[in-house]
Write an enzyme that holds these catalytic residues in place. Structure first.
Site, short mmCIF file in Angstrom:
data_model
loop_
_atom_site.label_atom_id
_atom_site.label_comp_id
_atom_site.label_asym_id
_atom_site.label_seq_id
_atom_site.Cartn_x
_atom_site.Cartn_y
_atom_site.Cartn_z
CG ASP A 1 39.48 40.36 44.88
OD1 ASP A 1 39.39 41.23 44.18
OD2 ASP A 1 38.98 39.27 45.08
CE LYS B 1 37.76 39.96 41.89
NZ LYS B 1 36.73 39.50 42.82
CB CYS C 1 38.29 36.12 43.50
SG CYS C 1 36.79 36.80 44.55
#
Length: 270
Positions: free
Chosen positions: A57, A167, A200
């Site tokens: 991310d 994702k 995450c």
């Protein structure tokens, strides 16, 4: 005359040798490249030839001043802290043919695989400020695959040979090809960097450990916009329950000065 044998597979680490009428199922054997590291909770030796880096991310929505988190009032300064570390680390790992996987939150435009509970986290009052909503700065749809919002920040431009995986949850393994990509690369050890460390990164790392991968979180290559105690708890839980933590400098120092040609792995986008 003997027919020419050719490799058949997505990578040199995961390929057969074939010729007309015959198939050799043996995968290439790669000599180990052991790295001894001052990790925690114990010293660690890993095999660089069976290792990949997953960067979670490091994308505009989470790390850019014009991205989604910043637009809802979050200070993204902490999320930008790993950029310089990851820039140096990815370059060094590529030089040793270690796969780099960019795992970004990138949803389908129709959000068809997202349940209400995922949407609620980011838009609890259904006001149109969450996943798929246009950013006020440039109109990019929040966390949508292919958009500026879901792109890796400019300072960390992926190389052509790097692998990208979208994702759709905190964990990068659920409903994605990440596991099959790692197994196709013949990876045992997964290094983790990115944001948010307590969300995450930790969710993906936890699932990796549960799937049987050896997991190592690079402490200065992860960060979070959450309170400091969240980071402390994450580091504690990684060391206590799932794997190891290490400083990026330890990895860089431990890497050999050159890479033999027979260790090189050819791989492309997933």
């Amino acid at each position: 005359m003997t027919e020419m044998t050719r490799p058949l597979g997505p990578t040199s680490a995961n390929s057969w040798q074939v010729r007309p009428g015959a198939v050799d199922l043996r995968r290439p054997v790669r000599p180990p490249v052991p790295l001894e590291l001052a990790a925690l909770p114990e010293r660690l030796t890993l095999d660089l030839a069976r290792t990949a880096l997953v960067v979670v991310d490091m994308q505009n929505d989470f790390c850019h001043p014009d991205g989604w988190l910043a637009s809802i009032g979050v200070d993204v300064t902490p999320a930008r802290a790993p950029i310089a570390v990851l820039a140096e680390l990815t370059a060094a790992l590529r030089a040793h043919q270690v796969p780099i996987i960019w795992l970004n939150w990138g949803n389908r435009p129709d959000r068809a695989n997202l349940p209400p509970n995922v949407l609620h986290v980011y838009d609890p009052a259904a006001e149109g400020r969450g996943i798929g909503s246009p950013l006020p700065t440039n109109g990019a749809p929040v966390l949508q695959s292919g958009s500026w919002a879901a792109a890796v920040v400019d300072e960390l431009t992926p190389a052509e040979a790097d692998i990208r995986v979208d994702k759709y949850r905190m964990s990068g393994f659920f409903d994605t090809p990440l596991d099959s990509v790692l197994r196709g690369l013949r990876v045992d050890t997964v290094l983790f960097g990115g944001v948010n460390a307590d969300q995450c990164v930790l969710a993906t790392l936890t699932d990796a450990a549960c799937l049987g991968y050896d997991v190592v979180m690079i402490e200065d290559a992860v960060a979070t916009t959450s309170p400091e105690f969240c980071m402390a708890a994450t580091v504690y839980n990684v060391r206590q329950c799932f794997g190891f933590t290490v400083a990026a400098a330890e990895l860089l120092i431990a890497m050999p000065s050159s890479t033999p040609a027979d260790l090189r792995i050819e791989h492309g986008p997933a």
